[in-house]
Design a protein around this motif. Sequence first.
Motif, mmCIF file in Angstrom:
data_model
loop_
_atom_site.group_PDB
_atom_site.id
_atom_site.type_symbol
_atom_site.label_atom_id
_atom_site.label_comp_id
_atom_site.label_asym_id
_atom_site.label_seq_id
_atom_site.Cartn_x
_atom_site.Cartn_y
_atom_site.Cartn_z
ATOM 1 N N TRP A 4 0.748 -0.826 0.384
ATOM 2 C CA TRP A 4 -0.175 -0.080 -0.273
ATOM 3 C C TRP A 4 1.016 1.582 0.610
ATOM 4 N N ARG A 5 2.106 1.184 0.916
ATOM 5 C CA ARG A 5 2.858 2.391 1.197
ATOM 6 C C ARG A 5 3.405 2.317 -0.205
ATOM 7 N N GLU A 6 4.499 1.897 -1.260
ATOM 8 C CA GLU A 6 4.992 1.693 -2.345
ATOM 9 C C GLU A 6 4.251 2.256 -3.462
ATOM 10 N N HIS A 7 3.212 1.407 -3.256
ATOM 11 C CA HIS A 7 2.555 1.758 -4.336
ATOM 12 C C HIS A 7 0.774 2.850 -4.305
ATOM 13 N N ILE A 8 0.097 2.302 -3.316
ATOM 14 C CA ILE A 8 -1.342 3.474 -3.452
ATOM 15 C C ILE A 8 -0.859 4.659 -2.553
ATOM 16 N N SER A 9 -0.443 5.066 -1.505
ATOM 17 C CA SER A 9 -0.160 5.942 -0.617
ATOM 18 C C SER A 9 0.320 5.733 0.650
ATOM 19 N N SER A 10 1.361 6.816 1.109
ATOM 20 C CA SER A 10 2.460 6.660 1.968
ATOM 21 C C SER A 10 1.693 7.365 3.715
ATOM 22 N N GLN A 11 0.513 7.920 3.147
ATOM 23 C CA GLN A 11 0.187 8.195 4.410
ATOM 24 C C GLN A 11 -1.667 7.639 4.564
ATOM 25 N N SER A 12 -2.465 8.020 3.361
ATOM 26 C CA SER A 12 -3.595 7.422 4.419
ATOM 27 C C SER A 12 -4.102 6.437 3.619
ATOM 28 N N PRO A 13 -4.992 5.977 4.709
ATOM 29 C CA PRO A 13 -4.937 3.959 5.271
ATOM 30 C C PRO A 13 -5.915 3.096 4.393
ATOM 31 N N ASP A 14 -6.852 4.068 3.365
ATOM 32 C CA ASP A 14 -7.254 3.411 2.284
ATOM 33 C C ASP A 14 -8.483 4.417 1.919
ATOM 34 N N ASP A 50 -10.959 6.580 1.261
ATOM 35 C CA ASP A 50 -11.128 6.705 1.676
ATOM 36 C C ASP A 50 -10.679 8.190 2.189
ATOM 37 N N HIS A 51 -9.653 7.963 2.466
ATOM 38 C CA HIS A 51 -8.622 9.488 3.058
ATOM 39 C C HIS A 51 -7.287 9.664 2.410
ATOM 40 N N PHE A 52 -7.443 9.782 1.348
ATOM 41 C CA PHE A 52 -6.415 10.067 0.290
ATOM 42 C C PHE A 52 -5.423 11.377 0.449
ATOM 43 N N GLU A 53 -4.402 11.574 0.445
ATOM 44 C CA GLU A 53 -3.964 12.974 0.984
ATOM 45 C C GLU A 53 -3.570 13.679 -0.991
ATOM 46 N N LYS A 54 -3.393 14.949 -0.311
ATOM 47 C CA LYS A 54 -3.109 15.466 -1.730
ATOM 48 C C LYS A 54 -2.378 15.109 -2.149
ATOM 49 N N ASP A 55 -1.194 14.888 -1.578
ATOM 50 C CA ASP A 55 0.255 14.184 -2.674
ATOM 51 C C ASP A 55 -0.076 13.160 -2.456
ATOM 52 N N ASP A 56 -0.605 11.964 -2.426
ATOM 53 C CA ASP A 56 -1.018 10.904 -3.495
ATOM 54 C C ASP A 56 -1.675 11.108 -4.637
ATOM 55 N N TRP A 57 -0.830 10.125 -5.957
ATOM 56 C CA TRP A 57 -1.304 9.965 -6.544
ATOM 57 C C TRP A 57 -2.736 9.929 -7.099
ATOM 58 N N ALA A 58 -3.366 9.258 -6.325
ATOM 59 C CA ALA A 58 -4.914 8.791 -6.407
ATOM 60 C C ALA A 58 -5.681 9.751 -6.187
#
Length: 157
Positions: free
Chosen positions: A42-52, A54-62
């Motif tokens: 999850w950290r490497e491919h989806i998000s280093s900050q958000s647990p799911d 519903d909670h993507f942060e502005k730095d997340d690609w998604a």
Amino acid sequence: MNYVELDSYSRKWIFTHASMPVEATDLEQIKPFTQARSAQIWREHISSQSPDADHFEKDDWAHDQKIWSEAIDWQHAWDSDDIDLPPEVMEFINWEDNTTVFFCYEKYNVIETKWGVFKRNWKNFLFFDDGPILIGRKKSQALWFQSNGTFKCAKRS
């Protein structure tokens, strides 16, 4: 050990449900990761900050809504007797059946399988449709399934 035995997986029933049983040869290729390995994927491919999702942060690609397609219906195909993925998925993704994919429910719940296995059993994976993201190892395409019966496509960087 990176994997949890399928028999010990908390959501095993989605693959063994009487109404949609998965073939034994496919079951062998559905590999839930341990929580620690799931978190790493999850950290490497989806998000280093958000647990799911519903909670993507502005730095997340998604989080970047500009990369995602318009919402496309998957519920109609799921409800039908046809086993095929919606045609829009197949138009967007042309991976080989042996491509390793990660079906990412959330930070601590990721499953590894092959694209061919996912294609045959996608309805089982979507028994839980609370924002999972499908990515392929070393592939840029991503699918994001929504609980409202739609999905979006994107190319991640």
